[in-house]
Structure formats: structure tokens, C-alpha cells
Design an enzyme around this catalytic site. Structure first.
Site, mmCIF file in Angstrom:
data_model
loop_
_atom_site.group_PDB
_atom_site.id
_atom_site.type_symbol
_atom_site.label_atom_id
_atom_site.label_comp_id
_atom_site.label_asym_id
_atom_site.label_seq_id
_atom_site.Cartn_x
_atom_site.Cartn_y
_atom_site.Cartn_z
ATOM 1 C CB SER A 141 -0.918 0.001 1.230
ATOM 2 O OG SER A 141 -1.809 -1.097 1.185
ATOM 3 C CB ILE A 166 3.975 -10.262 -9.732
ATOM 4 C CG1 ILE A 166 4.902 -9.302 -8.973
ATOM 5 C CG2 ILE A 166 3.739 -9.799 -11.163
ATOM 6 C CD1 ILE A 166 4.288 -7.947 -8.653
ATOM 7 N NE ARG A 250 -7.695 1.462 -6.641
ATOM 8 C CZ ARG A 250 -6.805 2.381 -6.318
ATOM 9 N NH1 ARG A 250 -7.040 3.665 -6.626
ATOM 10 N NH2 ARG A 250 -5.695 2.058 -5.693
ATOM 11 N N GLY A 348 -24.383 -26.114 7.291
ATOM 12 C CA GLY A 348 -23.169 -26.920 7.230
ATOM 13 C C GLY A 348 -22.730 -27.215 5.815
ATOM 14 C CD GLU A 371 -6.914 -3.703 -9.883
ATOM 15 O OE1 GLU A 371 -7.475 -2.624 -10.135
ATOM 16 O OE2 GLU A 371 -7.029 -4.731 -10.574
#
Length: 389
Positions: A141, A166, A250, A348, A371
Site C-alpha cells: 500500500s 505479482i 478499479r 453446514g 488494487e
């Protein structure tokens, strides 16, 4: 498998070309080309998926028209539709598509004519696989902490350092790499480069396994010499190029999360209508109806923010940093919650390996990090708000 709902295509954010694309996507999924993807061998699976998506023409939405693309410029709404549909069907298919765009987005934005002609048509056709190399062991970040460096040496640049997490690392043919070139402190001293996989001095150090299998790697550059013609933009513009690329993609992360959430909701509704409980069907119980109602509302809220961000970029031609961050944050967090609620309705059975809810539960988690983690999106939104006021 049923197709995801297309009710949102009636919203004013979309036009006829997007509705036609959605129809093509639904037909592609219905043919079964994504059935039987071997998630146990992600390298083979991703190569197959990239080739399949290329042959079907969907990778054309990852590059501009002049280089084999579907539209003059990359259309964010088209990216969102493709990712939402593929994520609904298979998370690895969404990943394979998304990385073709993200990996070469910086080339589309800032590459020379020669680089674009060399790389983008192959990516659009599914002949080459691409990767985006920004994160480092000590710089995720916090991009300003980047240590990977590139020094000018005559007509070349020489790269030294490591990148990690990557996507497509180990199988990509072309990497967009960000490295410190030192024009200024912090993010203003970072540049962007194109590195081909067979370049001497470039190696795959480690393959990384995650809860939802994807091809990931830690990569290293040791005296890795590349021509200066493989610089993207100007020296010191790398961070701006990276952020411009992420602003485009994004919203599509938000769309993928929404695709996961839609699949979880549809599976939950189907289950609730067939599961007998307390002398009735699960779907008849007020508690289940309330849960499903909240899930549907959370999905629509995320979808509206996602469509707004993509439409603002495509149609209004306005900056979308804040809007993309809002969409990415809301859609990924809402999808995590929706999938958790779906799993709860399954009881379950929901946590049993091989169930769709179990797969979705693993696949959604990374989207809240990559991202730009949710916490980073909050900072971006706050920063942009202060700038606007």
C-alpha cells in the site's frame, strides 16, 4: 448454470452496445467453454482461459481499437460487464481477463507507438499474457517505500530489485514494471517500464499459493538491462501512470465482486426455495426473507456505485479517483458480507469443500486487498473529499 440478472442494463448508464455485449457474454457462458476449468493447475488453466477469451473476442475490450481493441479507448462499462459475467461463472476466468487489461493498461496509456504495436494486438488475441508489477516485499500500500531501482546506462536502463504478489508471475510474456529512478523523493521518483519474460537478469524467485488459487509469484531483477525505448511515458511519471491505470480498472474490480455476490444470492435463493425446514420451505421463513432482502439491496448499492464510476469516466470524461475508490470499497465489502450470508443460509453444507458458496467465500477475500485495500480506498476518498472542499 443460469445467467446473472440483467435488470441493471436498463439503467441509464448503459447503451445498446453494452446490452449486445451482455447477450454475447451470456451465450459464451452458456456454450460451456468455462466448464471444467482445472483450478488445481492454475498455470495451464489461465493459459487456456486467455486463449479462449481471446478467440471469443472478449480480450479486445482490454486494449484500444487501433491495436485490435473493441472501442476507440478502453471502455470501463464494457470491462465491468465482462468481469461481472465471468466472475459469476468462474473466478479464474475473471482473473485471466482482468490481468490482460491491467497488465497492459499502462502501455495503452503511455507506451510508444512501437511498444503498442508490438504488444497490444497479441494481448487482445490471447497470444500473450500480461502482468502488472508494482508491489514489493516492503512496499504494498505504501508505494513510496519502493526499493526496486532502475538506473540509466547509455541507451539502456538497468533494473535491480524484487517485486512480489505479482499476478500472472511465472506465466506472463510481458510485465509492466515500476521502479525507482530518483528524479524526486517518494512517488515522484518512480518510472514505468516494459520487461519481456525472456530478458536476461529477470527471474521468477518463488511461486505463491493462496486460498483461491491464482498464478502469483515473487520476481527478481539482477542487472536486468532493457532498452530505454521500453520506458513508459517520461522518467518520474511512473506513479501517475500506475494510478491512472488503477482508476480505469478499479471499477471493474467492483464489478467482479458484484458478480461473485450475484452468484451467491442466486444460489441462496435457489437453496431457500428447495430446502424444507420447520414444516415449510426455508424461503417461507421471515428470517430467511429478511436476509435475502438485505443481500439484494447490498448488491444493488454496489452496482449503482460501480456503474456511476464507469459511466463518469466513459461518458463525462471526468476524473474518477474518488468514485472508483467508493465503488471498489463498497462492492468488495458488500460482496464479502453477501457471500457470508449465503453460506449461513446453506448451513453446514455451505462450508463443504467443492460447494459454490465455499469457493466464492475463498475467491472474494483477495478483492478486498488487491488494487488498493479497503483501508487505502477510505484514505483516497477522504483525501479527494478534502481537495474538493
Amino acid at each position: 448454470m443460469q445467467a446473472p440478472t440483467r435488470d441493471h442494463l436498463d439503467w441509464p448508464f448503459f447503451d445498446e452496445s453494452h446490452r449486445a455485449l451482455a447477450k454475447d457474454l451470456d451465450g459464451f457462458v452458456a456454450k460451456g467453454d468455462l466448464d471444467g476449468v482445472d483450478h488445481g493447475n492454475v498455470d495451464v488453466a489461465c493459459r487456456h482461459l486467455v486463449a479462449t477469451l481471446g478467440a471469443a473476442g472478449f480480450l479486445r475490450h482490454c486494449v484500444p481499437k487501433a491495436f485490435g481493441g473493441a472501442s476507440e479507448a478502453i471502455d470501463s462499462r464494457a470491462l465491468c460487464l465482462v468481469r461481472e459475467t465471468l466472475a459469476y461463472a468462474d473466478g479464474l476466468a475473471d482473473f485471466a481477463f482482468a490481468m490482460q487489461g491491467l497488465g497492459t493498461g499502462a502501455i495503452s496509456l503511455s507506451g510508444s507507438q512501437a511498444l503498442k504495436e508490438q504488444i497490444l494486438p497479441k494481448v487482445a488475441a490471447g497470444e500473450w499474457i500480461s502482468a502488472f508489477a508494482l508491489s514489493e516485499p516492503d512496499a504494498g500500500s505504501d508505494v513510496a517505500a519502493m526499493a526496486c531501482a532502475a538506473r540509466r546506462d547509455g541507451d539502456d536502463f538497468v533494473l535491480d530489485g524484487e517485486k512480489t504478489w505479482i499476478s500472472n508471475g511465472g506465466i506472463a510474456d510481458v510485465y509492466t514494471v515500476f521502479a525507482r529512478t530518483g528524479e524526486a523523493p517518494g512517488t515522484r521518483g518512480i518510472s514505468a517500464f516494459v520487461v519481456l519474460d525472456d530478458t536476461p537478469g529477470f527471474t521468477i524467485v518463488e511461486r505463491i499459493k493462496t486460498i483461491a488459487p491464482h498464478p502469483l509469484a515473487r520476481i527478481r531483477f539482477e542487472n536486468c538491462r532493457i532498452p530505454a525505448t521500453q520506458l513508459l511515458g517520461s522518467p518520474g511519471e511512473g506513479f501517475k501512470i500506475a494510478m491512472r491505470t488503477l482508476d480505469i480498472f478499479r471499477p471493474s474490480v467492483a464489478a467482479a465482486a458484484t458478480g461473485f455476490a450475484r452468484r451467491a444470492l442466486d444460489e441462496a435463493v435457489t437453496h431457500a426455495k428447495s430446502r424444507k425446514m420447520f414444516g415449510a420451505m426455508l424461503a417461507d421463513l421471515p428470517t430467511a426473507q429478511g436476509m435475502l432482502g438485505e443481500m439484494a439491496t447490498a448488491i444493488d448499492a454496489a452496482a449503482l456505485l460501480t456503474c456511476r464510476a464507469a459511466w463518469r469516466r466513459d461518458v463525462q470524461k471526468l476524473p474518477t479517483t474518488r468514485e472508483a475508490a467508493m465503488a471498489k470499497m463498497t462492492a468488495t465489502e458488500n460482496a464479502q458480507w453477501v457471500i457470508d450470508q449465503a453460506l449461513q443460509l446453506f448451513g453446514g453444507r455451505g462450508v463443504r469443500c467443492g460447494e459454490i458458496t465455499e469457493r466464492l467465500y475463498r475467491e472474494i477475500r483477495a478483492l478486498r486487498i488487491y488494487e488498493g485495500a479497503t483501508e487505502v480506498q477510505k484514505l483516497i476518498i477522504g483525501r479527494e473529499l478534502m481537495k474538493a472542499r
